[in-house]
Design an enzyme around this catalytic site. Structure first.
Site, mmCIF file in Angstrom:
data_model
loop_
_atom_site.group_PDB
_atom_site.id
_atom_site.type_symbol
_atom_site.label_atom_id
_atom_site.label_comp_id
_atom_site.label_asym_id
_atom_site.label_seq_id
_atom_site.Cartn_x
_atom_site.Cartn_y
_atom_site.Cartn_z
ATOM 1 N N CYS A 1 -5.813 9.274 -1.796
ATOM 2 C CA CYS A 1 -5.308 10.086 -0.556
ATOM 3 C C CYS A 1 -4.955 11.641 -0.969
ATOM 4 O O CYS A 1 -4.710 12.444 -0.037
ATOM 5 C CB CYS A 1 -3.856 9.196 -0.332
ATOM 6 S SG CYS A 1 -4.267 7.721 0.128
ATOM 7 N N HIS B 1 0.405 14.168 3.883
ATOM 8 C CA HIS B 1 -0.514 13.035 3.939
ATOM 9 C C HIS B 1 0.200 12.257 4.914
ATOM 10 O O HIS B 1 1.439 11.941 4.880
ATOM 11 C CB HIS B 1 -0.609 12.592 2.526
ATOM 12 C CG HIS B 1 -1.163 11.205 2.692
ATOM 13 N ND1 HIS B 1 -2.362 11.017 3.260
ATOM 14 C CD2 HIS B 1 -0.961 10.094 2.018
ATOM 15 C CE1 HIS B 1 -2.992 9.781 3.253
ATOM 16 N NE2 HIS B 1 -2.061 8.957 2.301
ATOM 17 N N ASN C 1 -3.347 5.534 8.090
ATOM 18 C CA ASN C 1 -3.394 6.319 6.830
ATOM 19 C C ASN C 1 -5.018 6.435 6.814
ATOM 20 O O ASN C 1 -5.545 5.297 6.284
ATOM 21 C CB ASN C 1 -2.670 5.633 5.874
ATOM 22 C CG ASN C 1 -3.022 6.261 4.392
ATOM 23 O OD1 ASN C 1 -4.029 6.953 4.286
ATOM 24 N ND2 ASN C 1 -2.296 5.859 3.268
#
Ligand code: COA
Length: 331
Positions: free
Chosen positions: A115, A255, A285
């Site tokens: 990520c 994020h 996500n």
């Protein structure tokens, strides 16, 4: 002052059309809309069509970024794709994108930092601009996480989604562009978030498939603790690197993992939520794609304006983390 100050010349994103809501998940796993919204802030996520792979999402985001930058694919010197869901082990997804775009003058490679991948890509790509070796670098964060998540596992299945975001890097005016970068890793936490099989340690076999080892495994509680701490630490490091403080930041683009993680990072850094870009409710996500998608939406909606100073912070498997301070001087 570097005469080749690196900055973002164009940005674009692509979100697949298919929406999977929490209510849809209720039908396939033992969960509820209320539980998912309360613990994660996610209401729905997007899923790539059966005939779409990561390179397809990446190519569409890239086309939009090139158009926004007003340059042709033949002007690209390098393509970096940050992803943990490549179309295949090799060739790299970046090479597939290079071919789709007909970016005939570009080198191409993939980068794995989960990520944190997009901000890692920004750091790597900007070095080529600053040294003067390259003039235009395309950095893409793209994921089809729906292909590696276990749709029967309520511990992971409700979190992830698919999408892609891309930026074109080039030389910008002095004082603009990427002002600060910080990257970090802690491999001792690698087991907290991983896909165990399909690599050289545990090649694909009937046994690995039966044990569901090709899907994402996550220790949610430990990742949560790590995330809350590292978001603030990483943000401060990039601010330090840029010789700025949190008070100088107009917009925080974290994020998009979980609304509670985002809120706690914002609180620690002293940002009111009006300064924080949140779209985890719509997309879940999307790993390496989450920051460029959120950044693109914030720019296109007019939330980020020319002259604003913005802070990007990512964290993820590896463990990894990455942050950057950017003066937005595009257009
Ligand atoms: N629906 C309903 N119940 C669920 C559930 C779901 N989708 N997932 C877990 N539960 C249950 C658990 O089984 C547990 O039940 P029990 O108390 O009877 O054992 C209870 O809910 C609490 O589970 P817990 O794991 O303690 O929840 P949590 O508050 O830690 O939230 C996460 C779980 C995954 C949402 C949270 O840990 C998280 O967001 N972690 C970070 C994940 C992340 O950001 N990953 C990406 C990093 S890039």
């Amino acid at each position: 002052m570097n005469k080749n100050q690196a900055g973002i010349l164009g940005i674009g994103s692509y979100i697949p059309e298919k929406i999977v809501t929490n209510k849809d998940l209720e039908k396939i796993m033992n969960t509820s809309d209320e539980w998912i919204v309360e613990r994660t802030g996610i209401h729905e996520r997007r899923v790539a069509a059966d005939d779409q792979a990561t390179s397809d999402l990446a190519t569409e985001a890239a086309r939009r970024a090139l158009e926004d930058a007003g340059i042709g694919p033949d002007e690209l010197d390098l393509i970096i794709v940050a992803t943990v869901t490549p179309d295949m082990s090799f060739p790299s997804t970046a090479c597939l994108v290079q071919n789709n775009l007909k970016a005939v003058n570009a080198a191409a490679f993939d980068l794995t930092a989960v990520c944190s991948g997009f901000v890692y890509g920004l750091a790597v790509g900007s070095q080529f601009i600053q040294t003067g070796l390259y003039k235009k670098v395309l950095v893409i964060g793209a994921e089809a996480l729906s292909r590696i998540m276990d749709w029967t596992d309520r511990n992971t299945g409700m979190i992830f989604g698919d999408g892609a975001g891309a930026v074109v890097l080039g030389v910008t005016s002095p004082g603009c562009g990427i002002l600060g970068i910080h990257l970090g890793s802690d491999g001792s936490g690698g087991d907290l978030l991983k896909v165990s099989a399909g690599g050289s340690r545990l090649p694909a076999s009937l046994d690995t498939v039966a044990k569901r080892q090709h899907f994402i495994y996550m220790n949610g509680k430990e990742v949560f603790k790590f995330a809350v701490k590292i978001m603030g630490d990483a943000a401060n490091k990039a601010l330090e690197n840029a010789k700025l403080t949190a008070a100088d930041i107009d917009c925080f683009v974290p994020h998009q993992a979980n609304i509670r993680i985002v809120q706690s990072a914002a609180k620690r850094l002293g940002f009111p939520m009006e300064k924080v870009v949140v779209n985890v409710d719509k997309y879940g996500n999307t790993s390496a794609a989450s920051i460029p998608i959120a950044l693109d939406e914030a720019v296109k909606s007019g939330r980020i304006k020319n002259g604003n100073t913005i802070l990007l912070v990512g964290f993820g498997g590896g463990l990894t983390w990455a942050s950057s301070v950017i003066k937005w001087c595009k257009g």
